[in-house]
Scaffold this motif. Sequence first.
Motif, PDB file in Angstrom:
ATOM      1  N   TYR A  79       0.810  -1.209   0.000  1.00 18.24           N
ATOM      2  CA  TYR A  79       0.000   0.000   0.000  1.00 18.24           C
ATOM      3  C   TYR A  79       0.853   1.273   0.000  1.00 18.24           C
ATOM      4  N   THR A  80       2.101   1.171  -0.413  1.00 16.67           N
ATOM      5  CA  THR A  80       2.929   2.360  -0.514  1.00 16.67           C
ATOM      6  C   THR A  80       2.338   3.308  -1.550  1.00 16.67           C
ATOM      7  N   ASP A  81       2.106   4.550  -1.139  1.00 13.42           N
ATOM      8  CA  ASP A  81       1.493   5.505  -2.043  1.00 13.42           C
ATOM      9  C   ASP A  81       2.436   5.824  -3.197  1.00 13.42           C
ATOM     10  N   THR A  82       1.847   6.035  -4.377  1.00 13.25           N
ATOM     11  CA  THR A  82       2.654   6.346  -5.553  1.00 13.25           C
ATOM     12  C   THR A  82       3.515   7.578  -5.337  1.00 13.25           C
ATOM     13  N   SER A  83       2.992   8.557  -4.598  1.00  9.55           N
ATOM     14  CA  SER A  83       3.793   9.764  -4.340  1.00  9.55           C
ATOM     15  C   SER A  83       5.075   9.424  -3.593  1.00  9.55           C
ATOM     16  N   ALA A  84       5.014   8.454  -2.676  1.00  5.58           N
ATOM     17  CA  ALA A  84       6.220   8.041  -1.946  1.00  5.58           C
ATOM     18  C   ALA A  84       7.178   7.286  -2.859  1.00  5.58           C
ATOM     19  N   VAL A  85       6.636   6.554  -3.840  1.00  3.46           N
ATOM     20  CA  VAL A  85       7.501   5.890  -4.828  1.00  3.46           C
ATOM     21  C   VAL A  85       8.272   6.953  -5.613  1.00  3.46           C
ATOM     22  N   PHE A  86       7.594   8.038  -5.993  1.00  2.00           N
ATOM     23  CA  PHE A  86       8.279   9.134  -6.668  1.00  2.00           C
ATOM     24  C   PHE A  86       9.362   9.736  -5.781  1.00  2.00           C
ATOM     25  N   LEU A  87       9.086   9.845  -4.482  1.00  2.00           N
ATOM     26  CA  LEU A  87      10.076  10.410  -3.566  1.00  2.00           C
ATOM     27  C   LEU A  87      11.336   9.550  -3.541  1.00  2.00           C
ATOM     28  N   ARG A  88      11.155   8.242  -3.434  1.00  2.00           N
ATOM     29  CA  ARG A  88      12.334   7.370  -3.427  1.00  2.00           C
ATOM     30  C   ARG A  88      13.065   7.426  -4.767  1.00  2.00           C
ATOM     31  N   ARG A  89      12.313   7.444  -5.855  1.00  4.80           N
ATOM     32  CA  ARG A  89      12.941   7.501  -7.182  1.00  4.80           C
ATOM     33  C   ARG A  89      13.729   8.798  -7.357  1.00  4.80           C
ATOM     34  N   ALA A  90      13.213   9.902  -6.823  1.00  9.41           N
ATOM     35  CA  ALA A  90      13.884  11.192  -6.977  1.00  9.41           C
ATOM     36  C   ALA A  90      15.265  11.191  -6.342  1.00  9.41           C
ATOM     37  N   LEU A  91      15.445  10.372  -5.309  1.00  6.76           N
ATOM     38  CA  LEU A  91      16.765  10.295  -4.671  1.00  6.76           C
ATOM     39  C   LEU A  91      17.835   9.773  -5.633  1.00  6.76           C
ATOM     40  N   ASP A  92      17.419   8.979  -6.626  1.00  8.33           N
ATOM     41  CA  ASP A  92      18.358   8.463  -7.622  1.00  8.33           C
ATOM     42  C   ASP A  92      18.681   9.506  -8.696  1.00  8.33           C
ATOM     43  N   LEU A  93      17.836  10.523  -8.808  1.00 11.87           N
ATOM     44  CA  LEU A  93      17.967  11.479  -9.901  1.00 11.87           C
ATOM     45  C   LEU A  93      18.662  12.768  -9.496  1.00 11.87           C
ATOM     46  N   VAL A  94      18.840  12.987  -8.199  1.00 17.56           N
ATOM     47  CA  VAL A  94      19.409  14.235  -7.731  1.00 17.56           C
ATOM     48  C   VAL A  94      20.904  14.070  -7.475  1.00 17.56           C
ATOM     49  N   VAL A  95      21.672  15.110  -7.753  1.00 19.68           N
ATOM     50  CA  VAL A  95      23.123  15.068  -7.570  1.00 19.68           C
ATOM     51  C   VAL A  95      23.461  15.194  -6.091  1.00 19.68           C
ATOM     52  N   PRO A  96      24.669  14.781  -5.667  1.00 20.41           N
ATOM     53  CA  PRO A  96      25.075  15.004  -4.273  1.00 20.41           C
ATOM     54  C   PRO A  96      24.974  16.486  -3.910  1.00 20.41           C
ATOM     55  N   GLY A  97      24.343  16.749  -2.775  1.00 24.15           N
ATOM     56  CA  GLY A  97      24.115  18.125  -2.379  1.00 24.15           C
ATOM     57  C   GLY A  97      22.855  18.719  -2.956  1.00 24.15           C
ATOM     58  N   GLY A  98      22.201  17.993  -3.865  1.00 27.04           N
ATOM     59  CA  GLY A  98      20.955  18.466  -4.456  1.00 27.04           C
ATOM     60  C   GLY A  98      19.774  18.275  -3.519  1.00 27.04           C
ATOM     61  N   THR A  99      18.610  18.713  -3.981  1.00 23.05           N
ATOM     62  CA  THR A  99      17.433  18.762  -3.122  1.00 23.05           C
ATOM     63  C   THR A  99      16.249  18.081  -3.784  1.00 23.05           C
ATOM     64  N   VAL A 100      15.486  17.348  -2.972  1.00 20.34           N
ATOM     65  CA  VAL A 100      14.222  16.756  -3.396  1.00 20.34           C
ATOM     66  C   VAL A 100      13.124  17.355  -2.533  1.00 20.34           C
ATOM     67  N   ALA A 101      12.084  17.889  -3.171  1.00 19.01           N
ATOM     68  CA  ALA A 101      10.946  18.446  -2.432  1.00 19.01           C
ATOM     69  C   ALA A 101       9.674  18.113  -3.191  1.00 19.01           C
ATOM     70  N   LEU A 102       9.039  17.015  -2.815  1.00 19.76           N
ATOM     71  CA  LEU A 102       7.820  16.538  -3.463  1.00 19.76           C
ATOM     72  C   LEU A 102       6.675  16.535  -2.462  1.00 19.76           C
ATOM     73  N   VAL A 103       5.515  17.039  -2.879  1.00 18.53           N
ATOM     74  CA  VAL A 103       4.329  17.016  -2.034  1.00 18.53           C
ATOM     75  C   VAL A 103       3.944  15.568  -1.764  1.00 18.53           C
TER      76      VAL A 103
END
Length: 491
Positions: free
Chosen positions: A154-178
């Motif tokens: 039951y993991t929400d799709t928005s949380a899947v996007f949050l985890r995926r975003a960690l793979d796409l951001v550079v070191p020192g970069g920022t993830v901010a997803l609603v």
Amino acid sequence: MARSTEADEAADAYERHLAIHERDRRRAQGSFYTPAELVEWVLDHALPERGRVLDPACGTGHFLVAAARRLGVRAVHGSDLDPDAVRIARERLHALDPTVPPAEIADRVRVADGLVAWEDGSFDAVVGNPPFLGQLRRHSAGQSEAHRRGLGAYTDTSAVFLRRALDLVVPGGTVALVQPISVLAARDAGPVRAAVAERGAVTDFWCSDRPVFDGTTVLTCVPVVRAGATPPTDPDAWGTLAAPGFGIPGVVLPAGTGALGDLATCTADFREQYYGLAPFVHDHLPGGTPLVTTGLIDPAESRWGSAPTRFARRQYDAPAVDLAALRADGAFARWAEARLVPKVLVAGQGRVIEAVVDEAGAWLPSVPVVSVVPHDRGDLWRLLAVLLAPPVVAHAAARYLGTGLAPGSVKVSARQLAALPLPADVDAWGEGAELAQRAQAAGASERAGLLVAAGRVMTAAYAGGDDVHAWWAARVRRTDDSGGTDRSAPA
């Protein structure tokens, strides 16, 4: 660069069209567009001074346009499964800076699944408002399923996007997803919170105790994650970040004093018991064994027989189990014998932790009631005192915020109950246990005062402050005034 007035109006018109004519489709897609003030907050806390920015579920481009006004159109990238929304986003960006060719914008803003569209991408910030959908209503299929591996059902799709975003951001970069506020403590979001702790830390946080998206009652938050930042000591306690916004006072519980699970076994039942009991439950059954639902439990009070309740889609005034028939059937005889012992019953959720002692072992619990069975029967009232203790309730309300059905409700599982710490002041604990016992034995006119007195003593037992006791006492009074609510349902 000029403001893209006509394209912005087209985006607004498209979203009104969705809201008025396609609300069901919008809900099915999990798409709810972001208020401008929230977009600006996210960008204020996440956007770099320069670099590449991605919104992996961009809709009509609210985040993209706002980011492009700060960094330029060539800095932003986006994707969405809705081709009409993507077309509008592209038009808005082109209107913002006509010197950027439409073909170039189309390469940067794609009709695609944002979970897989940027496999070779690397961004300084990933921002946006991804769709809110559970695993049972999937955002997309195919390749994106790979990004759900290791997550709960039951993991929400928005949380899947949050985890995926960690793979796409550079070191020192920022993830901010609603995110829906359930990400703070929901069990199936645990691997996502763990991934954040492994890659970085939440450095800023936004939440609201009211819905901010038209057409939904979902409460939301935005954890701003900085890749490479040092995580806090307890990376799984995200709920404490939102607690101030819900008026929950901060507490520091004692360490090294032991846990409730040292004194008792905490057990939750499931659908099997819920539906298996149904044929044996009757109303006003002479000699029947009381069936206590979560809606019949108030602090130090069982309302069985004095308030109606629902069980298995039927309303009862005094639900009771035909124990002889249940034993003869055999399927649940052993279960019933294990539950018909002295215990504390804890409601599935409430304004505080709602618990009552079954000193004689004469009641059967209905899902989702948790049974707390002491190793030593002499600890029954001490266990009740712990569960009523205002610092313990504030701790649980903050740590597990967002898991209840209603905003601000306290929902604690059997495992979480077992982990609650015991007080350091043993003498005050004993006094609190005596007051809790007196409160349960008292009539309605005296119980409220005794509960408040027990709460004050137990606050002292945990070295808590007056603010914690006042917060808890107000919630206990509201529970008492409301006459309780029924929250019975199978787990």
